[in-house]
Design a protein around this motif. Structure first.
Motif, PDB file in Angstrom:
ATOM      1  N   ALA A  38       0.834  -1.210   0.000  1.00 31.47           N
ATOM      2  CA  ALA A  38       0.000   0.000   0.000  1.00 31.47           C
ATOM      3  C   ALA A  38       0.867   1.258   0.000  1.00 31.47           C
ATOM      4  O   ALA A  38       0.571   2.232  -0.704  1.00 31.47           O
ATOM      5  CB  ALA A  38      -0.920  -0.009   1.217  1.00 31.47           C
ATOM      6  N   THR A  89      -6.131   0.814  -3.483  1.00 34.83           N
ATOM      7  CA  THR A  89      -5.221   1.727  -2.782  1.00 34.83           C
ATOM      8  C   THR A  89      -4.935   2.961  -3.638  1.00 34.83           C
ATOM      9  O   THR A  89      -4.943   4.091  -3.142  1.00 34.83           O
ATOM     10  CB  THR A  89      -3.886   1.014  -2.459  1.00 34.83           C
ATOM     11  N   ARG A  90      -4.697   2.722  -4.894  1.00 35.41           N
ATOM     12  CA  ARG A  90      -4.335   3.793  -5.818  1.00 35.41           C
ATOM     13  C   ARG A  90      -5.544   4.647  -6.210  1.00 35.41           C
ATOM     14  O   ARG A  90      -5.444   5.871  -6.335  1.00 35.41           O
ATOM     15  CB  ARG A  90      -3.711   3.151  -7.062  1.00 35.41           C
ATOM     16  N   VAL A 104       2.260   1.883  -3.447  1.00 31.99           N
ATOM     17  CA  VAL A 104       1.244   2.410  -4.371  1.00 31.99           C
ATOM     18  C   VAL A 104       1.030   3.902  -4.128  1.00 31.99           C
ATOM     19  O   VAL A 104       0.913   4.695  -5.087  1.00 31.99           O
ATOM     20  CB  VAL A 104      -0.089   1.645  -4.204  1.00 31.99           C
ATOM     21  N   MET A 105       0.974   4.312  -2.874  1.00 28.79           N
ATOM     22  CA  MET A 105       0.748   5.737  -2.569  1.00 28.79           C
ATOM     23  C   MET A 105       1.932   6.595  -3.024  1.00 28.79           C
ATOM     24  O   MET A 105       1.747   7.707  -3.539  1.00 28.79           O
ATOM     25  CB  MET A 105       0.481   5.908  -1.072  1.00 28.79           C
ATOM     26  N   SER A 134      -6.592   7.389  -3.715  1.00 31.44           N
ATOM     27  CA  SER A 134      -5.531   8.403  -3.666  1.00 31.44           C
ATOM     28  C   SER A 134      -5.585   9.290  -4.896  1.00 31.44           C
ATOM     29  O   SER A 134      -5.529  10.537  -4.795  1.00 31.44           O
ATOM     30  CB  SER A 134      -4.156   7.723  -3.586  1.00 31.44           C
ATOM     31  N   TYR A 177       5.692  -2.882  -5.407  1.00 30.29           N
ATOM     32  CA  TYR A 177       4.314  -3.220  -5.018  1.00 30.29           C
ATOM     33  C   TYR A 177       3.933  -4.600  -5.551  1.00 30.29           C
ATOM     34  O   TYR A 177       3.343  -5.414  -4.829  1.00 30.29           O
ATOM     35  CB  TYR A 177       3.331  -2.177  -5.559  1.00 30.29           C
ATOM     36  N   PHE A 231      -6.018  -4.995  -5.147  1.00 25.59           N
ATOM     37  CA  PHE A 231      -5.396  -4.231  -4.063  1.00 25.59           C
ATOM     38  C   PHE A 231      -4.762  -2.933  -4.584  1.00 25.59           C
ATOM     39  O   PHE A 231      -4.857  -1.893  -3.939  1.00 25.59           O
ATOM     40  CB  PHE A 231      -4.339  -5.094  -3.360  1.00 25.59           C
ATOM     41  N   ARG A 232      -4.129  -3.019  -5.738  1.00 26.76           N
ATOM     42  CA  ARG A 232      -3.517  -1.817  -6.318  1.00 26.76           C
ATOM     43  C   ARG A 232      -4.579  -0.746  -6.625  1.00 26.76           C
ATOM     44  O   ARG A 232      -4.451   0.393  -6.189  1.00 26.76           O
ATOM     45  CB  ARG A 232      -2.734  -2.195  -7.574  1.00 26.76           C
TER      46      ARG A 232
END
Length: 584
Positions: free
Chosen positions: A22, A138-139, A25-26, A142, A76, A134-135
């Motif tokens: 995570a 999380t992405r 990714v951020m 953001s 990631y 998941f990417r």
């Protein structure tokens, strides 16, 4: 969602990987969001002023940001793969461990093919939730939050477009998810059916060929395969509607921004570079919304799979060892006291009714009866493969429910009606009876079971490899190996459930004589052939789940009509003692 939350607990050892993923990714998202600002400066300052040094400087900075975004993206991918496949392995391990605790009645609730699907396909769906979801999850937020924030910072008037687009996309997503959710559940059920047809067809391939039913099996497979194809097509027909819907909204937003932005440039209230940078944010924000939509679709399918997995894990184990259960079986005596049994609590009729039977330690008991008389059901209550619905079953004078299950079943050796052998060597299969048995003990058990006759002819002897199910052996050879395996367990009770049906009468006689030497072991022999039970201490006749009569061969031959009928149909040509003229 509760099922997903529960299964998320199995990700424990991989939480660190999830958190690092995570974070990567951020960081990647932050680098990507800085680039549009640099593009705007490059156009409005560098290009407008013909400043090559500034253009090169900004270009170099953009390249560094892109490179760092690539590196963090690769990191990631590594963390996400480790977390997803590790999580899947933990879930499969938990499922398999749970199934190994199931009693026979628990297994009755699931098809074998369904259990296989729940440990493979359904777990893969959950792994894809992390690998592919998941990417974006999380992405996406953001990009969405930062993109909209920076858009309002660059030009609040143009950013109002997002306030129109977002509700439209939200409504589209809601409608798609509501339509697709039940279709995913149906899809997984059809996968169960497909696996069932494949498993049944492949397992019974010899019977299929023997009865020339290949075309019938192909038609059966084609029907379920077509059903799966049609269901998949319908499901994904609706699932992919999110892409054209998002494209319509995205291009509509771009057209509106170009229209209003162009007018603002003409009026001098907006620079060309700012509009270019703003359009980059529009693309990123809409892309983020598409990511979130895809995650919702993944989550919808995952919820169906998670529920199916949770059903396996939540299955209440019917048979458990009591606390401080009895660890030692005193002897091989067996007592049935007013025992009745039915497989399902809502069944109308009992499979066994009012059974009273007392077997002394060391006795040899024969059990005969017609097909469906509940002979196998009777003996399955002894090692507590099922629990009696009414009444009490005692082993060694103790209620079977008071025993530790491992201790009870270790004292009861059972050769099931269906011979189960596993891929591996013959030695490995026999050691199921006693993992610590040496070759001398193994060969002794094989001699008692008359398995040494064919083992000595095999070039590799005990190291002969068996295919799955022992299908490279004959039926009689498999039965004798199963008897040898049970003998290695040194049990106090041996149950033979029609376990010599594929053995010739001469070999059966040899096995019987060897078993007679085990004087302190209780032996219960279920058989269709009178010759298999004629020399037992007592013979139990079951009829429609009830004990019809009990006695010796001579007593029953004189007094019991059912036994006389069985004897007459099987023993024509035998002598007066009920022994066939050929060796038996």
């Amino acid at each position: 969602m509760n099922d997903i939350k529960r299964l998320a607990g199995y990700i424990g050892p991989y939480k660190k990987d999830m958190m690092l993923g995570a974070l990567m990714v951020m960081i990647e998202t932050a680098f990507e969001l800085v680039i549009p600002i640099m593009i705007a400066d490059l156009i409005d300052v560098g290009v407008a002023n013909h400043d090559l040094a500034y253009i090169y400087s900004k270009g170099f900075q953009m390249g560094i940001c892109a490179l760092l975004a690539l590196v963090t993206g690769l990191l990631y991918a590594q963390f996400a793969a480790r977390a997803s496949y590790g999580w899947g392995a933990k879930i499969r391990e938990a499922e398999y461990a749970k199934v190994m605790q199931y009693s026979f009645s628990n297994l009755d609730h699931f098809d074998t093919s369904s259990l296989i699907t729940r440990m493979t396909t359904d777990v893969t769906v959950l792994q894809n939730l992390i690998n592919s979801g998941f990417r974006p999850v999380t992405r996406g937020p953001s990009l969405l939050i930062l993109g909209i924030g920076l858009s309002f910072w660059m030009n609040p008037k143009l950013a109002i477009v997002f306030l129109v687009c977002t509700p439209v996309l939200g409504i589209v997503l809601f409608l798609i998810v509501r339509k697709v959710a039940p279709m995913y559940t149906k899809l997984q059920t059809i996968v169960d059916r497909l696996n069932h047809v494949v498993q049944e067809g492949v397992t019974a391939i010899r019977a299929v060929k023997a009865f020339v039913r290949g075309e019938y099996e192909e038609e059966k497979f084609d029907a379920v395969n077509t059903d799966l194809s049609v269901s998949s097509e319908q499901t994904f027909h609706y699932a992919v509607l999110n892409l054209p819907a998002f494209q319509v909204v995205m291009y509509s937003a771009i057209v509106l921004i170009m229209w209003f932005g162009g007018n603002m440039i003409l009026s001098g209230s907006l620079k060309v570079g700012d509009l270019t940078g703003f359009l980059s944010y529009v693309m990123q924000v809409v892309n983020a919304l598409m990511m979130i939509a895809n995650v919702f679709l993944l989550l919808t399918r995952s919820l169906a799979s998670a529920h199916r997995i949770a059903e396996v894990l939540d299955e209440r184990i019917v048979l458990k060892s009591p606390e401080n259960g009895v660890q030692k079986v005193k002897d091989g005596s067996v007592d049935f006291e007013q025992v009745s049994f039915k497989y399902h609590k809502d069944a109308k009729a009992y499979a066994l009714s009012d059974v009273d039977l007392h077997i002394k330690a060391g006795q040899t008991i024969g059990v005969v009866g017609g097909t469906g008389a509940a002979k196998t059901t009777l003996v399955q209550l002894i090692p507590r493969l099922y629990d009696a619905t009414c009444g009490t079953v005692r082993v060694g004078g103790v209620d079977v429910k008071a025993y530790d299950l491992h201790a009870l079943r270790a004292a009861v050796g059972i050769i099931l009606q269906k011979n189960e052998l596993f891929s591996g060597t013959i030695r490995d299969n026999l050691k199921w009876g006693d993992p610590d048995a040496d070759d001398e003990k193994i060969w002794h058990a094989c001699r008692v079971a008359c398995a040494d006759e064919f083992l000595e002819r095999f070039p590799d002897g005990l190291d002969t490899m068996l295919v799955q199910g022992g299908n490279n052996l004959s039926g009689g050879q498999k039965q004798r190996l199963c008897i040898a395996r049970a003998l290695l367990a040194s049990a106090k009770i041996l149950i033979f459930d029609d376990s010599t049906s594929a053995v010739d009468t001469a070999t059966e006689k040899k096995i019987r004589k060897e078993l007679e030497k085990l004087g302190d072991v209780t032996k219960i022999i279920i058989a269709q052939r009178i010759s298999s039970v004629i020399h037992t201490d007592r013979i139990v006749i079951l009829d429609d789940g009830k004990i019809h009569n009990i006695g010796t061969h001579e007593q029953l031959l004189k007094e019991d009509a059912i036994y006389q009928e069985i004897y007459a149909s099987q023993m024509k040509g035998g002598n007066s003692d009920g022994i066939e003229n050929e060796e038996c």
